[in-house]
Design a protein around this motif. Structure first.
Motif, PDB file in Angstrom:
ATOM      1  N   ILE A 290       0.874  -1.171   0.000  1.00  0.00           N
ATOM      2  CA  ILE A 290       0.000   0.000   0.000  1.00  0.00           C
ATOM      3  C   ILE A 290       0.910   1.219   0.000  1.00  0.00           C
ATOM      4  N   VAL A 291       0.674   2.098  -0.958  1.00  0.00           N
ATOM      5  CA  VAL A 291       1.406   3.356  -1.043  1.00  0.00           C
ATOM      6  C   VAL A 291       0.367   4.457  -0.890  1.00  0.00           C
ATOM      7  N   GLU A 292       0.589   5.302   0.100  1.00  0.00           N
ATOM      8  CA  GLU A 292      -0.397   6.324   0.443  1.00  0.00           C
ATOM      9  C   GLU A 292       0.251   7.705   0.366  1.00  0.00           C
ATOM     10  N   PHE A 293      -0.469   8.645  -0.249  1.00  0.00           N
ATOM     11  CA  PHE A 293      -0.037  10.036  -0.330  1.00  0.00           C
ATOM     12  C   PHE A 293      -1.150  10.895   0.258  1.00  0.00           C
ATOM     13  N   PHE A 294      -0.782  11.856   1.106  1.00  0.00           N
ATOM     14  CA  PHE A 294      -1.789  12.789   1.605  1.00  0.00           C
ATOM     15  C   PHE A 294      -1.202  14.183   1.720  1.00  0.00           C
ATOM     16  N   GLU A 295      -2.050  15.161   1.498  1.00  0.00           N
ATOM     17  CA  GLU A 295      -1.649  16.551   1.688  1.00  0.00           C
ATOM     18  C   GLU A 295      -1.828  16.894   3.163  1.00  0.00           C
ATOM     19  N   PRO A 296      -0.759  17.316   3.822  1.00  0.00           N
ATOM     20  CA  PRO A 296      -0.888  17.636   5.247  1.00  0.00           C
ATOM     21  C   PRO A 296      -1.665  18.932   5.468  1.00  0.00           C
TER      22      PRO A 296
ATOM     23  N   ASN B  47      -0.892  21.230  12.359  1.00  0.00           N
ATOM     24  CA  ASN B  47       0.060  20.359  13.043  1.00  0.00           C
ATOM     25  C   ASN B  47       1.276  20.120  12.162  1.00  0.00           C
ATOM     26  N   SER B  48       2.390  19.759  12.791  1.00  0.00           N
ATOM     27  CA  SER B  48       3.616  19.546  12.031  1.00  0.00           C
ATOM     28  C   SER B  48       3.442  18.393  11.043  1.00  0.00           C
TER      29      SER B  48
ATOM     30  N   GLU C 244       3.303  10.596  11.395  1.00  0.00           N
ATOM     31  CA  GLU C 244       3.299   9.569  12.434  1.00  0.00           C
ATOM     32  C   GLU C 244       1.882   9.075  12.726  1.00  0.00           C
ATOM     33  N   SER C 245       0.920   9.976  12.792  1.00  0.00           N
ATOM     34  CA  SER C 245      -0.466   9.579  13.056  1.00  0.00           C
ATOM     35  C   SER C 245      -1.034   8.756  11.911  1.00  0.00           C
ATOM     36  N   TRP C 246      -0.847   9.244  10.680  1.00  0.00           N
ATOM     37  CA  TRP C 246      -1.355   8.510   9.522  1.00  0.00           C
ATOM     38  C   TRP C 246      -0.664   7.143   9.420  1.00  0.00           C
ATOM     39  N   TYR C 247       0.637   7.104   9.701  1.00  0.00           N
ATOM     40  CA  TYR C 247       1.349   5.831   9.621  1.00  0.00           C
ATOM     41  C   TYR C 247       0.870   4.882  10.711  1.00  0.00           C
ATOM     42  N   ALA C 248       0.576   5.395  11.901  1.00  0.00           N
ATOM     43  CA  ALA C 248       0.064   4.545  12.985  1.00  0.00           C
ATOM     44  C   ALA C 248      -1.255   3.880  12.566  1.00  0.00           C
ATOM     45  N   ILE C 249      -2.108   4.628  11.888  1.00  0.00           N
ATOM     46  CA  ILE C 249      -3.372   4.062  11.396  1.00  0.00           C
ATOM     47  C   ILE C 249      -3.089   2.993  10.339  1.00  0.00           C
ATOM     48  N   LEU C 250      -2.181   3.300   9.413  1.00  0.00           N
ATOM     49  CA  LEU C 250      -1.820   2.332   8.376  1.00  0.00           C
ATOM     50  C   LEU C 250      -1.204   1.074   8.991  1.00  0.00           C
TER      51      LEU C 250
END
Length: 137
Positions: free
Chosen positions: A104-110, A114-115, A121-127
């Motif tokens: 799974i390769v995920e891209f998101f616009e921050p 927040n930093s 880190e949050s998005w990766y924790a969910i993944l």
């Protein structure tokens, strides 16, 4: 602002990975970043122009947030693109490595509050929760 990129390998077939990523029953089991959180509701209309809405909250109910948007492109078992309600774009690619392995390769616009690293880190924790859930169920 540049998108944040994340990648994770899951030792399961792409059909199972896709199902667990898009079925509300399964989404409620993995869609949260921290052990003290959970996902009490997940609604998804998986089609271009369809909406999704996931609720994430602390188990003690002191804080919660809604994650919602509209699907802009769906390619079955390959790609999901959507726009969040705040206008940010997200892309998720499901890449079949072999019969029993999916990347799974995920891209998101921050967002700007927040930093970039904290969001990553949050998005990766969910993944990673997703990864553990799929491989153990």
């Amino acid at each position: 602002m540049d998108s944040v990129r994340m990648e994770i390998r899951i030792l399961e077939p792409v059909t199972k990975v896709w199902e667990y990523f898009t079925d509300p029953y399964h989404i409620r089991k993995w869609n949260f970043a921290y052990d003290k959180w959970y996902c009490p509701s997940a609604e998804i209309d998986l089609r271009e122009g369809g909406r999704f809405s996931y609720r994430m909250e602390a188990k003690d109910r002191t804080f919660g947030l809604d994650f919602a948007g509209v699907f802009t492109e769906i390619i079955l078992m390959e790609l999901i693109r959507f726009t969040l309600d705040d206008g940010r774009k997200v892309e998720i690619r499901f890449e079949k490595v072999d019969e029993d392995t999916t990347d799974i390769v995920e891209f998101f616009e921050p967002e700007k509050e927040n930093s970039r690293e904290m969001q990553r880190e949050s998005w990766y924790a969910i993944l990673n929760n997703f990864h553990k859930y799929v491989e153990n169920h």
